[in-house]
Design an enzyme around this catalytic site. Structure first.
Site, PDB file in Angstrom:
ATOM      1  N   MET A  94      31.750  43.148 -39.239  1.00 43.62           N
ATOM      2  CA  MET A  94      32.940  43.953 -39.522  1.00 43.62           C
ATOM      3  C   MET A  94      33.576  44.412 -38.218  1.00 43.62           C
ATOM      4  O   MET A  94      32.898  45.020 -37.383  1.00 43.62           O
ATOM      5  CB  MET A  94      32.559  45.184 -40.352  1.00 43.62           C
ATOM      6  CG  MET A  94      32.020  44.873 -41.725  1.00 43.62           C
ATOM      7  SD  MET A  94      31.373  46.370 -42.527  1.00 43.62           S
ATOM      8  CE  MET A  94      29.778  46.501 -41.721  1.00 43.62           C
ATOM      9  N   GLY A 182      33.006  49.485 -36.586  1.00 42.14           N
ATOM     10  CA  GLY A 182      32.501  48.168 -36.219  1.00 42.14           C
ATOM     11  C   GLY A 182      31.002  48.046 -36.414  1.00 42.14           C
ATOM     12  O   GLY A 182      30.233  48.833 -35.881  1.00 42.14           O
ATOM     13  N   SER A 183      30.559  47.055 -37.182  1.00 38.14           N
ATOM     14  CA  SER A 183      29.135  46.954 -37.477  1.00 38.14           C
ATOM     15  C   SER A 183      28.854  45.627 -38.163  1.00 38.14           C
ATOM     16  O   SER A 183      29.659  44.702 -38.111  1.00 38.14           O
ATOM     17  CB  SER A 183      28.690  48.128 -38.354  1.00 38.14           C
ATOM     18  OG  SER A 183      29.576  48.292 -39.442  1.00 38.14           O
ATOM     19  N   ARG A 184      27.700  45.567 -38.844  1.00 33.79           N
ATOM     20  CA  ARG A 184      27.255  44.309 -39.442  1.00 33.79           C
ATOM     21  C   ARG A 184      26.357  44.610 -40.641  1.00 33.79           C
ATOM     22  O   ARG A 184      25.676  45.629 -40.677  1.00 33.79           O
ATOM     23  CB  ARG A 184      26.486  43.526 -38.371  1.00 33.79           C
ATOM     24  CG  ARG A 184      25.719  42.303 -38.836  1.00 33.79           C
ATOM     25  CD  ARG A 184      24.994  41.723 -37.640  1.00 33.79           C
ATOM     26  NE  ARG A 184      24.188  40.561 -37.969  1.00 33.79           N
ATOM     27  CZ  ARG A 184      24.102  39.492 -37.200  1.00 33.79           C
ATOM     28  NH1 ARG A 184      24.782  39.436 -36.061  1.00 33.79           N
ATOM     29  NH2 ARG A 184      23.331  38.481 -37.541  1.00 33.79           N
TER      30      ARG A 184
END
Length: 259
Positions: A94, A182-184
């Site tokens: 993301m 922002g990440s995953r």
């Protein structure tokens, strides 16, 4: 909307930031006019980042839904580190322009939640799955399949929020967490799961089907099962004709052998 999160459109995690940005922008506007522009830009950015729109949720029992918006960065057979079994791994990255609330990919019961401290490397990298701060939800689906979905912090994201716990029941599309900026998310599925996405695909949370989990015979549609039973109990006219012809042939063969 769902019972745990009755406030769509703007995520509650962003309310303090958006409210503060709006108040500061108005204050600077009254004092300094155009010098307030950067504050307004920040407020608009916060509004788009914390958006959390309601969406239609596919109800196919075999479908495993994407828990977030983003881009597919991994589709591979891998080891689920939380269950120590082989699995189909699908990872979604993301960026700051994606919706960042996490939602359950299937109807399931949470069996365990595991939090790991870690680093904050770029979530787009493979090593983020094992080195970054992360929070794993281990669950069993309504059809009895074991799945794992993991929130992974990124380079900017420094706070993982998870609102579920062991024993909780999650409906597909139900909101269970959030990661800021922002990440995953990594999803581990049984090895017989059939991936419906490829690396580079853009996915939409709860609308995109990541994979399909085949149902066993015992989990098949009861209507189909009933139809099968009825067919077995009441053979068609064609089947009856075939069986009668076979009986006549068998009788004729026996007569020849007697002669």
């Amino acid at each position: 909307m769902n019972r745990l999160y009755p406030h769509p459109i703007i995520a509650r995690e962003g309310w303090p930031i958006i409210g503060g940005g709006l108040a500061l922008s108005l204050l600077v506007s009254m004092c300094c006019g155009w010098w307030s522009l950067p504050f307004w830009v920040f407020t608009v950015f916060a509004l788009q980042f914390f958006r959390d729109p309601a969406r239609e949720i596919p109800q196919n029992p075999e479908a495993v839904l994407s828990p977030v918006d983003g881009r597919i960065v991994v589709v591979e057979r891998a080891r689920d580190p939380y269950r120590d079994v082989d699995a189909l791994k699908i990872s979604i990255f993301m960026n700051v322009f994606n919706v960042h609330s996490q939602k359950s990919p299937a109807d399931c019961t949470v069996t365990k939640v595991v939090y790991n401290k870690g680093k904050f490397v770029n979530a787009d990298l493979d090593k983020a799955s094992t080195e970054n701060e992360r929070n794993a939800v281990l669950a069993t689906t309504a059809s009895g399949r074991e799945i794992t979905f993991v929130q992974v912090a990124g380079l900017v994201a420094r706070r993982i929020l998870c609102y579920t716990q062991a024993g909780a029941k999650l409906s597909r599309g139900e909101r269970y967490g959030f990661i800021r900026f922002g990440s995953r998310v990594d999803v581990y599925l049984p090895v017989d799961a059939q991936a419906q996405v490829a690396i580079g695909d853009k996915v939409t949370g709860v609308k995109t089907v990541l994979a399909r989990l085949p149902l066993t015979d015992s989990q098949a549609d009861p209507v189909s099962q009933a139809a099968s039973v009825e067919t077995a109990a009441n053979p068609s006219a064609e089947q009856q004709q075939i069986e009668a012809a076979a009986a006549k042939i068998q009788a004729a063969v026996q007569d020849v052998l007697k002669d």
